[in-house]
Design an enzyme around this catalytic site. Structure first.
Site, short mmCIF file in Angstrom:
data_model
loop_
_atom_site.label_atom_id
_atom_site.label_comp_id
_atom_site.label_asym_id
_atom_site.label_seq_id
_atom_site.Cartn_x
_atom_site.Cartn_y
_atom_site.Cartn_z
N ARG A 115 0.86 -1.18 0.00
CA ARG A 115 0.00 0.00 0.00
C ARG A 115 0.90 1.24 0.00
NH1 ARG A 115 -2.71 2.99 4.68
NH2 ARG A 115 -3.83 4.52 3.45
N HIS A 159 -2.82 11.02 0.85
CA HIS A 159 -2.23 10.77 2.17
C HIS A 159 -1.58 12.07 2.62
CE1 HIS A 159 -0.88 7.28 4.92
NE2 HIS A 159 -0.53 8.40 5.53
N GLU A 205 -7.26 8.53 6.43
CA GLU A 205 -7.41 9.11 7.78
C GLU A 205 -7.94 10.54 7.84
OE1 GLU A 205 -4.20 8.60 10.51
OE2 GLU A 205 -4.31 6.41 10.40
N ASN A 333 -7.43 1.80 9.57
CA ASN A 333 -6.11 1.91 10.19
C ASN A 333 -6.33 1.79 11.69
OD1 ASN A 333 -5.42 2.64 7.59
ND2 ASN A 333 -4.63 4.66 8.11
N TYR A 335 -4.57 1.40 15.49
CA TYR A 335 -3.41 1.40 16.38
C TYR A 335 -3.81 1.25 17.84
CZ TYR A 335 -0.62 3.05 12.43
OH TYR A 335 0.02 3.14 11.22
N GLU A 394 -3.57 -0.20 8.06
CA GLU A 394 -2.37 0.14 8.82
C GLU A 394 -2.50 -0.47 10.21
OE1 GLU A 394 -1.08 4.22 9.25
OE2 GLU A 394 -1.61 4.67 7.16
C1 NOJ Z 1 -1.27 6.95 10.46
C2 NOJ Z 1 -0.84 7.58 9.19
O1 NOJ Z 1 -1.64 7.21 8.12
C3 NOJ Z 1 0.62 7.43 8.90
O2 NOJ Z 1 0.97 8.39 7.97
C4 NOJ Z 1 1.42 7.55 10.19
O3 NOJ Z 1 2.80 7.55 9.97
C5 NOJ Z 1 1.06 6.37 11.08
N1 NOJ Z 1 -0.36 6.35 11.32
C6 NOJ Z 1 1.77 6.38 12.44
O4 NOJ Z 1 1.43 7.51 13.15
#
Ligand code: NOJ
Length: 488
Positions: A115, A159, A205, A333, A335, A394
């Site tokens: 990606r 992005h 995002e 995405n 985290y 992500e």
């Molecule tokens: C989200 C973003 O899409 C990416 O650009 C960023 O580096 C990572 N998360 C980590 O923060």
């Protein structure tokens, strides 16, 4: 400069959160293919797509080459004090020149998908107006190189590197003109790449580039909008997505799939009681009201509109129709999470449970280590909106990587993070949640926006002075995962 807030909990800060109409939820259960693959408790469904991810401004460098126009990130990173050590993406990983070697890193992992994002100002230096064919040529070369090495290209159109000219002329996403220009750019690219690129993400995002860039002023363009101006900017971003979906459908080759890559806020029931699970499902709609909910449902939630009163965005029914143009897949995405619990005393029916000060997190202060987000995120998307094809676009973590005497980085913290998160993702696929692939962020260390080069997310260590890439222990781990299609 570190972010001083959790960008993934902005909805909470916005005061979003009332009970929305309960929808009929589809039942989830193990699919035949998931069942037949559940012998060891560690395997992923057959054909699961393992990949890695990067983004243009974070890796490419070559910001003045072959006619690329300036982006808001060039301007922002060159403004003193905006990034740690005043770092810029001028050179970054020099991926623009070193992409062939980077494709070999992917190949050595056994990864089957990549990606990447396309820099809008390479293709249209001013955002609109005359295109720059030399800019698109880079992506032609990259795509051909990927395919020659058996790696499927997944391209993201936005992005965050917005052409500066659109910011100057229209206030960037504050102006409806930008949504329209984005659609034109999307159609132009789709027409030229979809003979080979079969998966396209419109925007990456919203929850970060609007909130952190246009609301908190910590990312480009560094604005601090409030009220109606902020809500209208959010609206133009989702509108840009919807118009782009339509433009891609109109100009892409048949068989092209279109989706999104959104950093949803993931509400996780703090204890898995039926009441808390129901509360988390309600919270999912409200906490993502401005972005994924309106995209999936074609309407803003009642509470979002009500709580914003006169500041609610202005829109037409036609806008909502465009915004909710049907998608072929949903990319998320993920985290970290947001714990919630049932709360009968609140009209929303749920309450946030904040992470206590001692909650473990990665060097990025917003990145609480919450593996269960990778179960609940896709589960909510499938259950609430019936998504049939989901990608984790992500997932990964920053770490304080230091090469050891032998030159290797033993990032056992990242390996532990990945193993725990993948265990939760596997719980989702085993229950029949249709997650088709996973893109690890990131293939290699890169420019981490306002954090500059201080926060490393890669599974390959990058020595920026020599541009040498070295696989970390996490790359060895990921290679094994891919080879076995299972958690190791
Ligand atoms: C989200 C973003 O899409 C990416 O650009 C960023 O580096 C990572 N998360 C980590 O923060």
């Amino acid at each position: 400069m570190k972010r001083k807030f959790s960008r993934r909990t902005f909805a909470k800060l916005a005061g979003v959160g009332a009970l929305a109409a309960t929808t009929e939820l589809p039942q989830l259960g193990p699919t035949a293919s998931a069942q037949s693959n559940m012998t060891t408790g560690r395997e992923f469904p057959r054909g699961f797509l393992w990949g890695t991810a990067t983004a243009s401004y974070q890796v490419e460098g070559a910001v003045k080459e072959d006619g690329r126009g300036p982006s808001i990130w060039d301007t922002f990173s060159h403004t003193p004090g905006k990034t740690v050590n005043n770092a810029t993406g001028d050179v970054a990983n020099d991926h623009y020149h070193l992409y062939k070697g980077d494709v070999q890193l992917m190949k050595a992992l056994g990864a089957k998908a990549y990606r990447f994002s396309i820099a809008w100002p390479r293709v249209f230096p001013n955002g609109d107006g005359p295109p720059n064919p030399k800019g698109l040529d880079f992506y032609n070369r990259l795509v051909d190189e990927l395919l020659a090495n058996g790696i499927q290209p997944f391209a993201t159109l936005y992005h965050w590197d917005l052409p500066q000219s659109l910011q100057d002329r229209f206030g960037g996403w504050e102006g409806r003109e930008t949504s329209k220009a984005f659609a034109d750019y999307a159609g132009y690219v789709a027409q030229r790449l979809t003979d080979r690129v079969k998966h396209i993400f419109t925007i990456n995002e919203f929850g970060a580039f609007i909130e952190v860039g246009y609301r908190w002023g910590v990312h480009a363009p560094g604005l601090r909008l409030t009220g109606l101006r902020l809500n209208q900017t959010r609206h133009h971003a989702v509108l840009g997505h919807g118009l782009a979906v339509q433009a891609i459908r109109a100009s892409a080759k048949s068989g092209t799939k279109v989706g999104i890559a959104e950093n949803i806020t993931v509400p996780v029931p703090v204890v898995e009681t039926p009441q808390n699970v129901a509360a988390a499902e309600r919270a999912m709609r409200e906490m993502n009201a401005q972005y994924l909910t309106v995209i999936m449902e074609g309407k803003y939630t009642d509470w979002y509109l009500k709580s914003n009163g006169a500041d609610a965005p202005k829109f037409t029914p036609e806008d909502l129709k465009s915004i909710s143009s049907p998608l072929d897949f949903v990319g998320i995405n993920i985290y970290t999470n947001q714990f919630v619990r049932a709360d009968e005393s609140s009209p929303a029916g749920f309450a946030h449970v904040p992470h206590p000060k001692s909650f473990p997190h990665a060097p990025s202060p917003w990145l609480f280590i919450t593996p269960d987000a990778l179960y609940w995120g896709p589960r909510h998307v499938a259950k609430l909106w019936g998504a049939k094809e989901i990608y984790i676009t992500e997932n990964g973590c920053s770490a304080a990587d230091e090469p050891a005497a032998d030159g290797k980085v033993y990032d056992t913290d990242r390996v532990t993070y990945l193993r725990s998160y993948l265990t939760q993702l596997r719980r989702a696929t085993a229950e029949g949640v249709p997650v088709r692939g996973y893109f690890l962020w990131s293939l290699m260390d890169n420019f981490e926006w306002a954090d500059g080069y201080t926060n490393r997310f890669g599974i390959h260590y990058v020595d920026y002075a020599s541009q040498k890439r070295t696989p970390k222990l996490s790359a060895d781990f990921y290679r094994e995962v891919i080879a076995r299609n299972a958690i190791v």
